[in-house]
Scaffold this active site. Structure first.
Site, mmCIF file in Angstrom:
data_model
loop_
_atom_site.group_PDB
_atom_site.id
_atom_site.type_symbol
_atom_site.label_atom_id
_atom_site.label_comp_id
_atom_site.label_asym_id
_atom_site.label_seq_id
_atom_site.Cartn_x
_atom_site.Cartn_y
_atom_site.Cartn_z
ATOM 1 N N HIS A 123 -14.999 -33.813 -37.096
ATOM 2 C CA HIS A 123 -14.382 -35.094 -37.443
ATOM 3 C C HIS A 123 -13.456 -34.836 -38.640
ATOM 4 O O HIS A 123 -13.714 -33.928 -39.436
ATOM 5 C CB HIS A 123 -15.516 -36.052 -37.827
ATOM 6 C CG HIS A 123 -15.096 -37.447 -38.127
ATOM 7 N ND1 HIS A 123 -14.582 -37.840 -39.342
ATOM 8 C CD2 HIS A 123 -15.137 -38.573 -37.373
ATOM 9 C CE1 HIS A 123 -14.333 -39.139 -39.319
ATOM 10 N NE2 HIS A 123 -14.661 -39.611 -38.132
ATOM 11 N N GLN A 203 -23.625 -38.240 -36.449
ATOM 12 C CA GLN A 203 -23.916 -38.653 -35.066
ATOM 13 C C GLN A 203 -25.264 -38.132 -34.586
ATOM 14 O O GLN A 203 -25.598 -38.279 -33.401
ATOM 15 C CB GLN A 203 -22.806 -38.161 -34.118
ATOM 16 C CG GLN A 203 -21.431 -38.703 -34.441
ATOM 17 C CD GLN A 203 -21.304 -40.220 -34.237
ATOM 18 O OE1 GLN A 203 -22.171 -40.871 -33.645
ATOM 19 N NE2 GLN A 203 -20.225 -40.787 -34.750
ATOM 20 N N LYS A 226 -24.359 -46.083 -38.869
ATOM 21 C CA LYS A 226 -24.403 -45.552 -37.489
ATOM 22 C C LYS A 226 -25.823 -45.519 -36.962
ATOM 23 O O LYS A 226 -26.073 -45.111 -35.833
ATOM 24 C CB LYS A 226 -23.804 -44.148 -37.457
ATOM 25 C CG LYS A 226 -22.306 -44.134 -37.787
ATOM 26 C CD LYS A 226 -21.721 -42.795 -37.505
ATOM 27 C CE LYS A 226 -20.343 -42.625 -38.098
ATOM 28 N NZ LYS A 226 -19.316 -43.468 -37.498
#
Ligand code: C6P
Length: 406
Positions: A123, A203, A226
């Site tokens: 990312h 993630q 998240k």
């Protein structure tokens, strides 16, 4: 207990939203998850009944808020199985955690000619801070390559680890491909050469149990929002030995022991890295989110999400001209694809009209799109409250997209 989505979804009022008269299908969980009522109530309760600055006042409210904040630190320690509470530093999120390491670690341990290793599937948050640090130090940023499936090339990685390597910074799970990287093995290989490893876990923490002692990583970063928690809060885990040697990242109140105009001494961990008033309410909200995850149980979350992932992949395969981006053997919660003949943005726009929220574009991972030579992907990213029925609704919508474009 296995996941019962009918009951579970009641904890997420936002999932009752109608979009253009249709029930919302929320498939943008990698960008941010929705928040259960327990988290919302925690935030409200803090501001309604507990609000006070911490570590400062001797009064009742301040003491109570301090205890709650320190309790959250313990919850976080056990969530990732850190050895010490003071190895948990609260930050604004993954991005800030990575910036902290890039700035502080590099300022002390990196010199001209050294190398920092990142991977081809990072990312932007795990690229740009290292680029800046390398530029400042005249060090070199090396990129571990990946193959067509979206798996890192481990042989190349082994060869790249060398005398000049100062740190490896890699993602645990790719937000654009869903690849789960063999981070434990990668840490082991780096440690054979005494090279520390930082893992971007943004993630991973929503989908799998993370044990930083088992991984033996030196740093681990993640975000609350998240994983069903609030925005603007996250964690940097760091091994005590590294954190103690690293200089402060930001300075001000809380991170000091004594301040004089001639000399200032710094506070102990974790305060040295928590300058200013911390985001107490959101730390507590994130703690409640963790309790929500733990109550469901990681194994049940994974089983449910893996079922959805396989179901979605199997259904999507039936569509004409579909190209999957990221087909690694180990994947979680993300399906990235595009139709060869339709721009991902057009697909996303039609899905939105039909009430389906997906992310389209480069997902803040432009080098991945360059690698595949595509303008972007359509990304379905799943969470524990999603259902097979929602995937069916999405399939119908994608079938309509195909019909419209021929
Ligand atoms: N990815 C996505 O839609 P922050 O914004 O600091 O909470 O997280 C940054 C970040 C770092 N690493 C990875 C692997 C990520 O996926 C993200 C955030 C979101 O994919 C927003 S761009």
């Amino acid at each position: 207990m296995p996941i019962h989505t009918d009951t579970l979804r009641k904890a997420f009022p936002i999932l009752e939203t109608k979009v253009n008269g249709r029930p919302l299908v929320y498939f943008d969980n990698a960008a941010t998850t929705q928040k259960p009522v327990s988290v919302l109530e925690r935030l409200r309760n803090y501001y309604e009944r507990e609000n006070s600055n911490i570590h400062r006042g001797a009064h009742f409210l301040s003491q109570q808020a301090t205890d709650a904040y320190e309790g959250a630190s313990k919850t976080m320690q056990s969530f990732i199985n850190a050895k010490h509470t003071h190895e948990v530093i609260f930050t604004r999120g993954t991005t800030e955690s990575i910036n902290l390491v890039a700035h502080s670690f590099c300022s002390k341990f990196v010199k001209a000619g050294d190398e920092i290793l990142i991977s081809a599937m990072e990312h932007h948050s795990n690229i740009v801070p290292w680029q800046i640090a390398c530029r400042e130090k005249q060090a070199e940023l090396k990129v571990i390559p990946m193959d067509e499936q979206g798996e890192l090339c481990m042989d190349a990685y082994r060869d790249m680890l060398g005398e000049k390597s100062r740190l490896v910074a890699i993602t645990h799970v790719s937000n654009a491909l869903g690849t789960v990287n063999p981070v434990k093995e990668m840490v082991g290989l780096a440690h054979e050469k005494n090279i520390p490893v930082m893992i971007d876990g943004a993630q991973a923490t929503p989908h799998m149990a993370v044990d930083v002692q088992e991984l033996d990583c030196d740093f681990y970063c993640f975000s609350g929002h998240k994983m069903y928690g609030p925005m603007g809060v996250g964690v940097l885990y760091g091994k005590e030995a590294w954190l103690n040697q690293m200089p402060p990242y930001q300075s001000g109140g809380e991170m000091i022991r004594e301040v004089g105009f001639k000399k200032t001494t710094y506070n102990e961990l974790p305060f040295k890295f928590e300058a200013g008033t911390p985001n107490v309410a959101d730390v507590l909200g994130m703690e409640t989110a963790i309790q929500f995850i733990l109550k469901l149980g990681h194994q049940h979350i994974s089983a449910h999400e893996n079922d959805l992932l396989h179901y979605a992949t199997g259904q999507l395969k039936q569509l004409d001209n579909i190209r999957f981006v990221g087909t690694a053997a180990q994947r979680t919660s993300v399906v990235s694809f595009l139709f060869e003949d339709i721009h991902p943005y057009d697909t996303g726009t039609i899905l939105d009209k039909l009430g389906i929220a997906v992310r389209t574009g480069h997902h803040c991972a432009q080098p991945i799109m360059d690698f595949y030579q595509i303008p972007g992907t359509v990304r379905i990213s799943l969470a524990v409250y999603n259902t097979r029925r929602e995937i069916d609704v999405c399939m119908d919508a994608l079938t309509r997209v195909r019909e419209m474009f021929g």
